[in-house]
Write an enzyme that holds these catalytic residues in place. Structure first.
Site, PDB file in Angstrom:
ATOM      1  N   SER A 113       0.836  -1.208   0.000  1.00 45.46           N
ATOM      2  CA  SER A 113       0.000   0.000   0.000  1.00 45.46           C
ATOM      3  C   SER A 113       0.862   1.246   0.000  1.00 45.46           C
ATOM      4  O   SER A 113       1.952   1.264   0.554  1.00 45.46           O
ATOM      5  CB  SER A 113      -0.922   0.036   1.213  1.00 45.46           C
ATOM      6  OG  SER A 113      -1.650   1.256   1.207  1.00 45.46           O
ATOM      7  N   LYS A 153      -4.364  -6.803   3.519  1.00 50.38           N
ATOM      8  CA  LYS A 153      -4.402  -5.663   2.575  1.00 50.38           C
ATOM      9  C   LYS A 153      -5.843  -5.337   2.186  1.00 50.38           C
ATOM     10  O   LYS A 153      -6.222  -4.168   2.057  1.00 50.38           O
ATOM     11  CB  LYS A 153      -3.571  -5.996   1.328  1.00 50.38           C
ATOM     12  CG  LYS A 153      -3.666  -4.956   0.190  1.00 50.38           C
ATOM     13  CD  LYS A 153      -3.181  -3.588   0.626  1.00 50.38           C
ATOM     14  CE  LYS A 153      -2.912  -2.589  -0.479  1.00 50.38           C
ATOM     15  NZ  LYS A 153      -3.826  -2.421  -1.539  1.00 50.38           N
ATOM     16  N   HIS A 198      -7.346  -3.510   5.016  1.00 50.40           N
ATOM     17  CA  HIS A 198      -6.747  -2.164   4.972  1.00 50.40           C
ATOM     18  C   HIS A 198      -7.542  -1.272   4.013  1.00 50.40           C
ATOM     19  O   HIS A 198      -7.905  -0.142   4.342  1.00 50.40           O
ATOM     20  CB  HIS A 198      -5.281  -2.261   4.535  1.00 50.40           C
ATOM     21  CG  HIS A 198      -4.672  -0.958   4.092  1.00 50.40           C
ATOM     22  ND1 HIS A 198      -4.959  -0.373   2.881  1.00 50.40           N
ATOM     23  CD2 HIS A 198      -3.821  -0.109   4.718  1.00 50.40           C
ATOM     24  CE1 HIS A 198      -4.304   0.770   2.777  1.00 50.40           C
ATOM     25  NE2 HIS A 198      -3.610   0.957   3.872  1.00 50.40           N
ATOM     26  N   ASN A 199      -7.804  -1.770   2.837  1.00 44.11           N
ATOM     27  CA  ASN A 199      -8.542  -0.964   1.859  1.00 44.11           C
ATOM     28  C   ASN A 199      -9.971  -0.693   2.316  1.00 44.11           C
ATOM     29  O   ASN A 199     -10.503   0.383   2.077  1.00 44.11           O
ATOM     30  CB  ASN A 199      -8.548  -1.654   0.495  1.00 44.11           C
ATOM     31  CG  ASN A 199      -7.210  -1.532  -0.213  1.00 44.11           C
ATOM     32  OD1 ASN A 199      -6.182  -1.380   0.439  1.00 44.11           O
ATOM     33  ND2 ASN A 199      -7.206  -1.584  -1.524  1.00 44.11           N
ATOM     34  N   GLU A 242      -9.826   1.982   4.712  1.00 46.53           N
ATOM     35  CA  GLU A 242      -9.564   3.209   3.927  1.00 46.53           C
ATOM     36  C   GLU A 242     -10.889   3.788   3.392  1.00 46.53           C
ATOM     37  O   GLU A 242     -11.132   4.994   3.476  1.00 46.53           O
ATOM     38  CB  GLU A 242      -8.616   2.832   2.791  1.00 46.53           C
ATOM     39  CG  GLU A 242      -8.230   3.918   1.829  1.00 46.53           C
ATOM     40  CD  GLU A 242      -7.376   3.334   0.690  1.00 46.53           C
ATOM     41  OE1 GLU A 242      -6.346   2.680   0.956  1.00 46.53           O
ATOM     42  OE2 GLU A 242      -7.758   3.518  -0.489  1.00 46.53           O
TER      43      GLU A 242
HETATM   44  P1  NBP Z   1      -1.590  -2.387 -14.013  1.00 42.46           P
HETATM   45  O1  NBP Z   1      -2.519  -2.967 -13.030  1.00 42.46           O
HETATM   46  O2  NBP Z   1      -2.068  -1.319 -14.909  1.00 42.46           O
HETATM   47  O3  NBP Z   1      -0.982  -3.581 -14.917  1.00 42.46           O
HETATM   48  C1  NBP Z   1      -0.108  -3.305 -15.961  1.00 42.46           C
HETATM   49  C2  NBP Z   1       0.983  -4.344 -16.020  1.00 42.46           C
HETATM   50  O4  NBP Z   1       0.425  -5.664 -16.163  1.00 42.46           O
HETATM   51  C3  NBP Z   1       1.866  -4.126 -17.218  1.00 42.46           C
HETATM   52  O5  NBP Z   1       3.194  -4.451 -16.856  1.00 42.46           O
HETATM   53  C4  NBP Z   1       1.303  -5.131 -18.210  1.00 42.46           C
HETATM   54  O6  NBP Z   1       2.210  -5.510 -19.216  1.00 42.46           O
HETATM   55  C5  NBP Z   1       1.024  -6.271 -17.308  1.00 42.46           C
HETATM   56  N1  NBP Z   1       0.161  -7.314 -17.890  1.00 42.46           N
HETATM   57  C6  NBP Z   1      -1.153  -7.288 -18.186  1.00 42.46           C
HETATM   58 BR1  NBP Z   1      -2.239  -5.845 -18.002  1.00 42.46          BR
HETATM   59  N2  NBP Z   1      -1.610  -8.435 -18.688  1.00 42.46           N
HETATM   60  C7  NBP Z   1      -0.545  -9.244 -18.713  1.00 42.46           C
HETATM   61  C8  NBP Z   1      -0.363 -10.574 -19.152  1.00 42.46           C
HETATM   62  N3  NBP Z   1      -1.378 -11.312 -19.585  1.00 42.46           N
HETATM   63  N4  NBP Z   1       0.879 -11.097 -19.073  1.00 42.46           N
HETATM   64  C9  NBP Z   1       1.911 -10.357 -18.628  1.00 42.46           C
HETATM   65  N5  NBP Z   1       1.790  -9.095 -18.194  1.00 42.46           N
HETATM   66  C10 NBP Z   1       0.588  -8.536 -18.231  1.00 42.46           C
HETATM   67  O7  NBP Z   1      -0.261  -1.870 -13.285  1.00 42.46           O
HETATM   68  P2  NBP Z   1      -0.057  -1.043 -11.921  1.00 42.46           P
HETATM   69  O8  NBP Z   1      -1.003   0.094 -11.828  1.00 42.46           O
HETATM   70  O9  NBP Z   1       1.400  -0.802 -11.851  1.00 42.46           O
HETATM   71  O10 NBP Z   1      -0.473  -2.073 -10.773  1.00 42.46           O
HETATM   72  C11 NBP Z   1       0.151  -3.328 -10.649  1.00 42.46           C
HETATM   73  C12 NBP Z   1      -0.507  -4.080  -9.520  1.00 42.46           C
HETATM   74  O11 NBP Z   1      -0.340  -3.350  -8.313  1.00 42.46           O
HETATM   75  C13 NBP Z   1      -2.004  -4.276  -9.685  1.00 42.46           C
HETATM   76  O12 NBP Z   1      -2.358  -5.531  -9.188  1.00 42.46           O
HETATM   77  C14 NBP Z   1      -2.587  -3.199  -8.826  1.00 42.46           C
HETATM   78  O13 NBP Z   1      -3.877  -3.505  -8.377  1.00 42.46           O
HETATM   79  C15 NBP Z   1      -1.594  -3.165  -7.694  1.00 42.46           C
HETATM   80  N6  NBP Z   1      -1.544  -1.913  -6.946  1.00 42.46           N
HETATM   81  C16 NBP Z   1      -1.608  -0.727  -7.576  1.00 42.46           C
HETATM   82  C17 NBP Z   1      -1.550   0.451  -6.840  1.00 42.46           C
HETATM   83  C18 NBP Z   1      -1.607   1.775  -7.534  1.00 42.46           C
HETATM   84  O14 NBP Z   1      -1.606   2.797  -6.847  1.00 42.46           O
HETATM   85  N7  NBP Z   1      -1.615   1.813  -8.866  1.00 42.46           N
HETATM   86  C19 NBP Z   1      -1.385   0.402  -5.463  1.00 42.46           C
HETATM   87  C20 NBP Z   1      -1.280  -0.826  -4.850  1.00 42.46           C
HETATM   88  C21 NBP Z   1      -1.354  -1.970  -5.599  1.00 42.46           C
HETATM   89  P3  NBP Z   1       2.308  -4.683 -20.596  1.00 42.46           P
HETATM   90  O15 NBP Z   1       3.230  -3.540 -20.286  1.00 42.46           O
HETATM   91  O16 NBP Z   1       2.879  -5.663 -21.532  1.00 42.46           O
HETATM   92  O17 NBP Z   1       0.920  -4.235 -20.950  1.00 42.46           O
END
Ligand code: NBP
Length: 478
Positions: free
Chosen positions: A128, A182, A185-186, A189
């Site tokens: 988080s 987690k 936690h959400n 939140e």
């Molecule tokens: P995203 O949730 O937007 O996912 C994008 C990533 O997933 C890219 O690297 C993409 O590869 C890859 N991907 C996908 Br979509 N489908 C795939 C597949 N079939 N095979 C391989 N790779 C694949 O990214 P994020 O916002 O960085 O979040 C990542 C994780 O962290 C999520 O689970 C999210 O819920 C969690 N999270 C996010 C936050 C936040 O603030 N954003 C906070 C806490 C947790 P590509 O580049 O080839 O499309």
């Protein structure tokens, strides 16, 4: 092989986690489905540390020192399974697969069991703090085996937020425990945000204050017991003026709250475990209600109470301070409910989660970080099996002191027709818990009447049924 850890999935979160690891002196292997992301990272941030860019699953796995530690940071759900399926066949017993995405804990349990069969450790971990947290130190909630934490833990603790020198990372418990915590936690939140939003609505609706003035109120609150990240950013958002119109930012944003679904998971699980997390549920439903634009439009003309100056005259002078007290008390309830859910999940799945440690790792890095969590940690440290936070010394006293103001705020909200589902449900929960007798006895009577569902008596052991239809004077022991 020379990388101590690898990250696959280099969107915002993965990229920042990888940079955080590298900045702490770890050699980090990089991989992403679309190669360009890997190239971009090395090009833009390569100077921050030691990165090993790789462009195939085989190359990625080869770059990792054993036992391999491979962080998956991709979109939760099917993409995570796809990535696991791609990498697992290339790994060897003892290797550690870490899912740092927002997985549902049930998926984590399933994946952990499947990989365990192949001799692999699977660590579902909550992270988080958003993208800034991932880069500068998030709160990290790893599950999985205790054995895997021995080698993985130090790395995660290294990159986590620190509070008084202590890392905001601990081994939460086996298999899905980390993602479960987690999830809660959400949920908390959601609850916290809703309570803060209601406070704003009350200060505006009952006192007629402008957003910028309310921002000041929040700034003042942030110097006291409510000191927290969410109160801090609330003040900033309220003080913000829309550059296009010159109006308060909160007045030009559509009032339809969105959600990605973790609140819903928390509520669903609360229902499954039978834990009354009413604050989280109301917060989730409040977002749903706000999003029903057509329904709200249709209902807009429905009658409500007078909110004019005469009605406002009945608002106590102490109202702003009362709202602070109501917010504090409702917040205690929100956390009490969330920790109850963790307690129940831990019992259900045999996780043995230490609640004091959970409070400790939420003190920094995450969205709900707050000084308040220090008090929660202390309460559970003093009494690990505390039935509810509300009965622990400090919180009991604080809520007792706040209760008159809390009731007055809810009464004012009802009188003026300002919706406060969060405050109201928190107060109802408090009153429900402390009641000598609840009308549940009547419900038992109704159930026995229409469905012969039986009831227990206060004065005798056993289950009983009254023959309501034929002769209510007759009671059978069932
Ligand atoms: P995203 O949730 O937007 O996912 C994008 C990533 O997933 C890219 O690297 C993409 O590869 C890859 N991907 C996908 Br979509 N489908 C795939 C597949 N079939 N095979 C391989 N790779 C694949 O990214 P994020 O916002 O960085 O979040 C990542 C994780 O962290 C999520 O689970 C999210 O819920 C969690 N999270 C996010 C936050 C936040 O603030 N954003 C906070 C806490 C947790 P590509 O580049 O080839 O499309």
């Amino acid at each position: 092989a020379r990388a101590s850890i690898g990250v696959t999935g280099l969107a915002v979160m993965g990229r920042n986690l990888a940079r955080n690891l590298a900045r702490h002196g770890h050699t980090v292997a990089l991989h992403n489905r679309t190669e360009q992301r890997t190239r971009d990272l090395v090009e833009q941030f390569g100077s921050e540390g030691d990165f090993v860019p790789t462009y195939s699953a085989e190359e990625f796995v080869r770059a990792l020192e054993r036992p391999r530690k491979l962080v998956i940071m991709v979109k939760a759900g099917a993409p995570t399974d796809a990535v696991i399926d791609e990498f697992a066949p290339l790994l060897e017993p003892g290797d550690i697969v870490i899912d740092a995405g927002n997985a549902h804990f049930a998926d984590t349990r399933r994946r952990e069991a499947a990989l365990r069969e192949r001799g692999l450790h699977f660590v579902g971990t909550g992270v988080s703090g958003g993208e800034e947290g991932a880069l500068h130190g998030p709160s990290i909630m790893p599950g999985g085996s205790a054995e895997s934490y021995e080698s993985l833990g130090p790395l995660l603790e290294d990159i986590s937020a620190k509070v008084d020198g202590a890392p905001c990372c601990t081994h939460v418990g086996p298999d899905g425990a980390g993602h479960f915590v987690k999830m809660v936690h959400n949920g908390i939140e959601y609850s916290d945000m809703q309570l803060i939003a209601e406070s704003f609505d009350l200060l505006r609706g009952a006192l007629g204050l402008e957003p910028a003035q309310i921002a000041e109120t929040f700034r003042t609150w942030n110097t006291g017991r409510l000191d927290s990240y969410l109160i801090e950013i609330t003040a900033e958002v309220l003080a913000h003026t829309d550059p296009h119109t010159g109006k308060p930012f909160v007045d030009i944003v559509a009032d339809e709250a969105e959600q990605k679904g973790t609140g819903r998971w928390t509520v669903q699980n609360g229902l499954e475990l039978g834990v009354p997390i009413t604050g989280i549920a109301e917060a989730t439903f409040a977002r749903s209600l706000s999003g029903h634009a057509g329904l709200r439009q249709a209902a807009r003309g429905l009658a409500g109470p007078d909110r004019g100056s005469a009605a406002r005259q009945g608002v106590p002078e102490s109202f702003a301070d009362d709202v602070e007290q109501a917010l504090y008390a409702s917040k205690v309830v929100a956390y009490a409910q969330g920790f109850h859910q963790i307690q129940a999940g831990s019992a259900e799945f045999g996780w043995n989660i230490d609640l004091a440690s959970v409070a400790a790792i939420w003190r920094g890095g995450c969205i709900i970080r707050a000084t308040f969590l220090d008090d929660i940690r202390a309460a559970y440290r003093a009494e690990p099996t505390l039935p509810t936070l509300l009965t622990s010394g400090g919180f009991r006293k604080a809520v007792e002191d706040a209760q008159d103001a809390w009731r007055s705020v809810v009464a004012t909200a009802v009188r003026l027709g300002i919706p406060t589902p969060g405050f109201s449900t928190a107060l109802a929960y408090y009153d429900g818990l402390r009641a000598d007798r609840l009308p549940a006895s009547l419900i038992q009577g109704q159930r026995d009447y229409f469905g012969a569902h039986t009831y227990r008596r206060v004065d005798r052991e056993g289950s009983f049924h009254t023959t309501w239809a034929t002769d209510p004077r007759v009671e059978h022991e069932a």
